[in-house]
Enzyme design. Structure first.
Site, PDB file in Angstrom:
ATOM      1  N   LYS A 110       0.903  -1.057   0.158  1.00 48.06           N
ATOM      2  CA  LYS A 110      -0.107  -0.014  -0.010  1.00 48.06           C
ATOM      3  C   LYS A 110       0.789   1.124   0.041  1.00 48.06           C
ATOM      4  O   LYS A 110       0.840   2.251  -0.861  1.00 48.06           O
ATOM      5  CB  LYS A 110      -0.785   0.026   1.122  1.00 48.06           C
ATOM      6  CG  LYS A 110      -1.435   1.430   1.625  1.00 48.06           C
ATOM      7  CD  LYS A 110      -2.331   1.194   2.937  1.00 48.06           C
ATOM      8  CE  LYS A 110      -1.807   1.529   4.206  1.00 48.06           C
ATOM      9  NZ  LYS A 110      -1.215   2.998   4.226  1.00 48.06           N
ATOM     10  N   ASN A 111       1.825   1.386   0.843  1.00 47.97           N
ATOM     11  CA  ASN A 111       2.778   2.230   1.114  1.00 47.97           C
ATOM     12  C   ASN A 111       3.901   2.829  -0.189  1.00 47.97           C
ATOM     13  O   ASN A 111       4.104   3.801  -0.256  1.00 47.97           O
ATOM     14  CB  ASN A 111       3.347   2.548   2.495  1.00 47.97           C
ATOM     15  CG  ASN A 111       2.601   2.551   3.479  1.00 47.97           C
ATOM     16  OD1 ASN A 111       1.400   2.738   3.347  1.00 47.97           O
ATOM     17  ND2 ASN A 111       2.986   2.358   4.676  1.00 47.97           N
ATOM     18  N   ARG A 153      -4.901  10.478   4.101  1.00 43.93           N
ATOM     19  CA  ARG A 153      -3.826  11.170   4.330  1.00 43.93           C
ATOM     20  C   ARG A 153      -2.926  11.437   3.152  1.00 43.93           C
ATOM     21  O   ARG A 153      -2.407  12.586   2.760  1.00 43.93           O
ATOM     22  CB  ARG A 153      -3.230  10.736   5.541  1.00 43.93           C
ATOM     23  CG  ARG A 153      -1.952  11.983   5.864  1.00 43.93           C
ATOM     24  CD  ARG A 153      -1.108  11.207   7.254  1.00 43.93           C
ATOM     25  NE  ARG A 153       0.071  12.055   7.135  1.00 43.93           N
ATOM     26  CZ  ARG A 153       0.087  13.451   7.723  1.00 43.93           C
ATOM     27  NH1 ARG A 153      -0.682  14.150   8.143  1.00 43.93           N
ATOM     28  NH2 ARG A 153       1.532  13.705   7.537  1.00 43.93           N
ATOM     29  N   CYS A 156      -5.147  12.487  12.514  1.00 42.38           N
ATOM     30  CA  CYS A 156      -5.726  10.908  12.151  1.00 42.38           C
ATOM     31  C   CYS A 156      -5.544  10.216  13.465  1.00 42.38           C
ATOM     32  O   CYS A 156      -5.383  10.754  14.451  1.00 42.38           O
ATOM     33  CB  CYS A 156      -4.349  10.337  11.275  1.00 42.38           C
ATOM     34  SG  CYS A 156      -4.498   8.481  11.453  1.00 42.38           S
ATOM     35  N   ARG A 166       0.012  14.300  13.389  1.00 42.36           N
ATOM     36  CA  ARG A 166       0.385  13.801  11.980  1.00 42.36           C
ATOM     37  C   ARG A 166       0.651  15.605  11.261  1.00 42.36           C
ATOM     38  O   ARG A 166      -0.191  15.738  10.191  1.00 42.36           O
ATOM     39  CB  ARG A 166      -0.314  13.044  11.284  1.00 42.36           C
ATOM     40  CG  ARG A 166      -0.409  11.888  11.904  1.00 42.36           C
ATOM     41  CD  ARG A 166      -0.985  10.709  10.975  1.00 42.36           C
ATOM     42  NE  ARG A 166       0.180  10.169  10.227  1.00 42.36           N
ATOM     43  CZ  ARG A 166       0.003   9.007   9.411  1.00 42.36           C
ATOM     44  NH1 ARG A 166      -1.620   8.256   9.610  1.00 42.36           N
ATOM     45  NH2 ARG A 166       0.678   8.426   8.681  1.00 42.36           N
ATOM     46  N   PRO A 167       1.307  16.319  11.837  1.00 39.11           N
ATOM     47  CA  PRO A 167       1.645  17.520  10.998  1.00 39.11           C
ATOM     48  C   PRO A 167       2.364  17.504   9.756  1.00 39.11           C
ATOM     49  O   PRO A 167       2.709  16.130   9.295  1.00 39.11           O
ATOM     50  CB  PRO A 167       2.636  18.235  12.209  1.00 39.11           C
ATOM     51  CG  PRO A 167       3.390  17.160  12.874  1.00 39.11           C
ATOM     52  CD  PRO A 167       2.535  15.971  12.851  1.00 39.11           C
ATOM     53  N   ILE A 168       2.378  18.645   9.011  1.00 44.30           N
ATOM     54  CA  ILE A 168       2.714  18.756   7.711  1.00 44.30           C
ATOM     55  C   ILE A 168       3.870  19.634   7.345  1.00 44.30           C
ATOM     56  O   ILE A 168       4.293  19.953   6.261  1.00 44.30           O
ATOM     57  CB  ILE A 168       1.579  18.790   6.625  1.00 44.30           C
ATOM     58  CG1 ILE A 168       0.558  19.971   6.888  1.00 44.30           C
ATOM     59  CG2 ILE A 168       0.757  17.734   6.429  1.00 44.30           C
ATOM     60  CD1 ILE A 168      -0.078  20.733   5.854  1.00 44.30           C
ATOM     61  N   ASP A 169       4.532  20.165   8.562  1.00 39.92           N
ATOM     62  CA  ASP A 169       5.438  21.283   8.392  1.00 39.92           C
ATOM     63  C   ASP A 169       6.870  20.839   7.655  1.00 39.92           C
ATOM     64  O   ASP A 169       7.282  21.622   7.020  1.00 39.92           O
ATOM     65  CB  ASP A 169       5.676  21.760   9.922  1.00 39.92           C
ATOM     66  CG  ASP A 169       6.540  20.542  10.693  1.00 39.92           C
ATOM     67  OD1 ASP A 169       5.827  19.432  10.657  1.00 39.92           O
ATOM     68  OD2 ASP A 169       7.401  20.536  11.312  1.00 39.92           O
ATOM     69  N   ASP A 184       4.381   0.605  12.027  1.00 37.03           N
ATOM     70  CA  ASP A 184       3.377  -0.085  11.608  1.00 37.03           C
ATOM     71  C   ASP A 184       3.243  -1.691  11.964  1.00 37.03           C
ATOM     72  O   ASP A 184       2.374  -2.197  11.531  1.00 37.03           O
ATOM     73  CB  ASP A 184       3.354   0.066   9.955  1.00 37.03           C
ATOM     74  CG  ASP A 184       2.966   1.437   9.570  1.00 37.03           C
ATOM     75  OD1 ASP A 184       2.791   2.237  10.560  1.00 37.03           O
ATOM     76  OD2 ASP A 184       3.075   1.521   8.189  1.00 37.03           O
ATOM     77  N   ARG A 241      -8.472  -0.942   4.890  1.00 38.78           N
ATOM     78  CA  ARG A 241      -7.565   0.249   4.461  1.00 38.78           C
ATOM     79  C   ARG A 241      -6.159  -0.091   3.757  1.00 38.78           C
ATOM     80  O   ARG A 241      -5.717   0.321   2.834  1.00 38.78           O
ATOM     81  CB  ARG A 241      -7.195   1.621   5.328  1.00 38.78           C
ATOM     82  CG  ARG A 241      -8.502   2.256   5.461  1.00 38.78           C
ATOM     83  CD  ARG A 241      -7.775   3.420   6.569  1.00 38.78           C
ATOM     84  NE  ARG A 241      -6.584   3.862   6.084  1.00 38.78           N
ATOM     85  CZ  ARG A 241      -5.728   4.282   6.942  1.00 38.78           C
ATOM     86  NH1 ARG A 241      -5.993   4.413   8.196  1.00 38.78           N
ATOM     87  NH2 ARG A 241      -4.623   4.719   6.580  1.00 38.78           N
TER      88      ARG A 241
HETATM   89  C1  UD1 Z   1       4.304   6.661   6.447  1.00 42.24           C
HETATM   90  C2  UD1 Z   1       3.412   5.662   6.452  1.00 42.24           C
HETATM   91  C3  UD1 Z   1       3.065   5.138   7.535  1.00 42.24           C
HETATM   92  C4  UD1 Z   1       3.872   5.072   8.606  1.00 42.24           C
HETATM   93  C5  UD1 Z   1       4.671   6.251   8.636  1.00 42.24           C
HETATM   94  C6  UD1 Z   1       6.084   6.099   9.530  1.00 42.24           C
HETATM   95  C7  UD1 Z   1       2.572   5.840   3.786  1.00 42.24           C
HETATM   96  C8  UD1 Z   1       1.618   6.097   2.988  1.00 42.24           C
HETATM   97  N1  UD1 Z   1       2.531   5.797   5.377  1.00 42.24           N
HETATM   98  O1  UD1 Z   1       3.382   7.958   7.018  1.00 42.24           O
HETATM   99  O2  UD1 Z   1       2.286   3.907   7.290  1.00 42.24           O
HETATM  100  O3  UD1 Z   1       3.377   4.812   9.796  1.00 42.24           O
HETATM  101  O4  UD1 Z   1       5.325   6.269   7.349  1.00 42.24           O
HETATM  102  O5  UD1 Z   1       6.914   4.847   9.267  1.00 42.24           O
HETATM  103  O6  UD1 Z   1       3.659   5.726   3.384  1.00 42.24           O
HETATM  104  N2  UD1 Z   1       6.196  14.490  10.979  1.00 42.24           N
HETATM  105  C9  UD1 Z   1       6.048  15.806  11.197  1.00 42.24           C
HETATM  106  N3  UD1 Z   1       5.981  16.772  10.170  1.00 42.24           N
HETATM  107  C10 UD1 Z   1       5.759  16.349   8.964  1.00 42.24           C
HETATM  108  C11 UD1 Z   1       5.555  14.951   8.717  1.00 42.24           C
HETATM  109  C12 UD1 Z   1       5.865  14.116   9.717  1.00 42.24           C
HETATM  110  O7  UD1 Z   1       6.181  16.278  12.423  1.00 42.24           O
HETATM  111  O8  UD1 Z   1       5.501  17.564   8.171  1.00 42.24           O
HETATM  112  C13 UD1 Z   1       6.435  13.556  12.004  1.00 42.24           C
HETATM  113  C14 UD1 Z   1       5.075  12.603  12.117  1.00 42.24           C
HETATM  114  O9  UD1 Z   1       4.114  13.169  13.258  1.00 42.24           O
HETATM  115  C15 UD1 Z   1       5.669  11.295  12.808  1.00 42.24           C
HETATM  116  C16 UD1 Z   1       7.067  11.213  11.788  1.00 42.24           C
HETATM  117  O10 UD1 Z   1       7.246  12.657  11.340  1.00 42.24           O
HETATM  118  O11 UD1 Z   1       6.068  11.419  14.315  1.00 42.24           O
HETATM  119  C17 UD1 Z   1       7.046  10.259  10.800  1.00 42.24           C
HETATM  120  O12 UD1 Z   1       6.170  10.673   9.860  1.00 42.24           O
HETATM  121  P1  UD1 Z   1       6.245  10.356   8.439  1.00 42.24           P
HETATM  122  O13 UD1 Z   1       7.230   9.558   7.889  1.00 42.24           O
HETATM  123  O14 UD1 Z   1       5.854  11.713   7.416  1.00 42.24           O
HETATM  124  O15 UD1 Z   1       4.852   9.417   8.252  1.00 42.24           O
HETATM  125  P2  UD1 Z   1       3.905   9.413   6.890  1.00 42.24           P
HETATM  126  O16 UD1 Z   1       4.784   9.653   5.414  1.00 42.24           O
HETATM  127  O17 UD1 Z   1       2.934  10.021   7.142  1.00 42.24           O
END
Ligand code: UD1
Length: 419
Positions: A22-23, A92, A116, A121-124, A305, A397
């Site tokens: 999936k990922n 997401r 979620c 799950r921020p996007i910064d 995961d 999912r």
């Molecule tokens: C991806 C996987 C998810 C997995 C995760 C961690 C997909 C579709 N999903 O999610 O299954 O659990 O990797 O291995 O591939 N963070 C921030 N700011 C950001 C982005 C992330 O602080 O802008 C933090 C998150 O809150 C979290 C950490 O970074 O604590 C890891 O997140 P990230 O690697 O971005 O996970 P996803 O890509 O959302």
């Protein structure tokens, strides 16, 4: 609402072919936006998340159809650069398409993916990365508005190796003139697969799988037939299930290197693991032992995961184990449910202290999120008596008809529709 009804106690035996990741598929679908030629993805997995991502492409103007186990995608007709709140709230990973949309249209309006069940799950990191490439961003009324008319290649340094942000910046940079460098990027196998998918159609992405990726801009992509990698989390789930239930399970279509962190925790514990080309066999005939400490970490560390599934196993293992969840702050919800089945677990901030009990007992439990739900199914498989795992749409999912996989291995599990 659909539930799983499980009668625990059966050993697992047989062979299971692991389906596509999936990922890996989700960012590859976002990558299709970059290409105006036909793309064929083989062994396309029909999880709810991947189907929702196809809907997002369709909503942008793309066309797709299924042919046997493949999906044929034509993004040449994409004429929209906006993803609505309604679509973004379903998945997401919709946000991973921001980089690709920007690359194609030099502008984008994408709804905030929101929180979620497993944390804020921020996007910064995504946004800072795009700003480093010259994108102007306004965050207003639940939407991220991006102006990419001034986009240019350059260095992007992450504070944390976010998987999604790495994929977003890779997609945003494929056509940028010159060289873009992503420093302290994520190293997950799904990132390597995205790079392979793009490179096979003419992109120039180097270093995927290491912590620095370099992207040399190209003019166009050629379209491709591609088979994404298999799902290491599904494979890991069934490896852990075998250790809990006992038996002999052969998993095919698996790259053992991608589950190495799990293998290193399971071998010398309760099972024998044999890896041969793309097959991995788990033979388990004794009660699992505790594991003194597991820390979830970005790849190649232990995956978050698989944290709920390994906690389910440790709840019946001999001795006391500690699992520290470093990635998501609300990813212990399954523990409340495991306790209803007799598990002895204390949560202290990021750490779960698990005293293995001799037996779990069947109960009515909730499926709180995708991987937490998988953990509850494993607990049900080993529990004495009957377990109902309620509201399994979360599991759908990321696992296609999980009950059928487990039935094939001899588990007593049914999907029940609650009217
Ligand atoms: C991806 C996987 C998810 C997995 C995760 C961690 C997909 C579709 N999903 O999610 O299954 O659990 O990797 O291995 O591939 N963070 C921030 N700011 C950001 C982005 C992330 O602080 O802008 C933090 C998150 O809150 C979290 C950490 O970074 O604590 C890891 O997140 P990230 O690697 O971005 O996970 P996803 O890509 O959302």
């Amino acid at each position: 609402m659909e539930n799983f009804f499980i009668c625990g106690g059966n050993k697992l035996n047989g062979t299971l072919n692991i389906s596509t990741s999936k990922n890996a598929v989700l960012p590859i679908l976002a990558g299709c936006i970059l290409c105006d030629k036909q793309i064929i993805l083989h062994k396309f997995p029909k999880y709810d998340d991947t189907k929702n991502m196809l809907n997002i492409l369709q909503n942008l103007g793309a066309k797709y159809f299924y042919q046997d186990d493949s999906v044929i995608i034509d993004c040449s007709s994409i004429d929209k650069c906006e993803i609505s709140i309604e679509l973004a709230s379903k998945i997401r990973s919709s946000f991973f398409s921001l980089g690709a949309i920007l690359s194609r249209f030099k502008k984008a309006k994408v709804a905030y993916p929101g929180g979620c069940a497993i944390g804020a799950r921020p996007i910064d990191i995504h946004l800072k990365g795009l700003q480093s490439l010259g994108v102007k961003i306004i965050d207003k009324h639940g939407y991220i508005y991006c102006d990419g008319t001034g986009m240019k290649s350059g260095d992007v340094t992450f504070d944390f190796p976010s998987v999604g942000a790495t994929e977003n910046i890779m997609l945003a940079s494929v056509f940028l003139k010159g060289k873009t460098k992503i420093i302290n990027c994520a190293r997950e196998p799904e990132i390597v697969d995205l790079a392979n998918f793009l490179n096979a159609q003419g992109a120039k992405i180097y270093g995927a799988g290491s912590s620095v990726i370099e992207i040399e801009g190209v003019k166009s992509l050629s379209g491709i037939e591609y088979t994404p990698i298999s799902d290491r989390i599904i494979a890991g789930t069934y490896m852990i299930a075998t250790c809990m239930c006992g038996g002999k399970v052969e998993l095919t279509n698996i790259n053992y290197e991608n589950v190495f962190s799990l293998i290193s925790k399971l071998k010398n514990n309760c099972c024998k693991i044999v890896c041969k080309s793309d097959k991995l066999t788990v033979v388990a005939d004794k009660r699992p032992k505790c594991i003194s400490k597991i820390d979830t970490r970005p790849y190649p560390g232990f995956p978050t995961d698989l944290q709920p599934q390994i906690i389910a196993m440790l709840s019946i293992s001999k001795g006391t184990s500690v699992v520290v969840e470093n990635l998501f702050e609300s990813r212990f919800k399954h523990i409340t449910e495991l306790k209803k089945m007799g598990a002895d677990i204390i949560v202290n901030d990021k750490a779960a202290i698990i005293k293995g009990v001799n037996q779990l007992y069947g109960a009515n439990v909730m499926c709180c999120d995708l991987r937490g739900g998988a953990g509850m199914v494993l607990a049900g498989l080993v529990a004495k008596g009957y377990t109902t795992v309620c509201d399994v749409h979360h599991i759908d999912r990321g696992y296609f008809e999980m009950e059928k996989d487990l039935q094939l291995l001899g588990a007593n599990i049914e999907r029940i529709k609650e009217i």
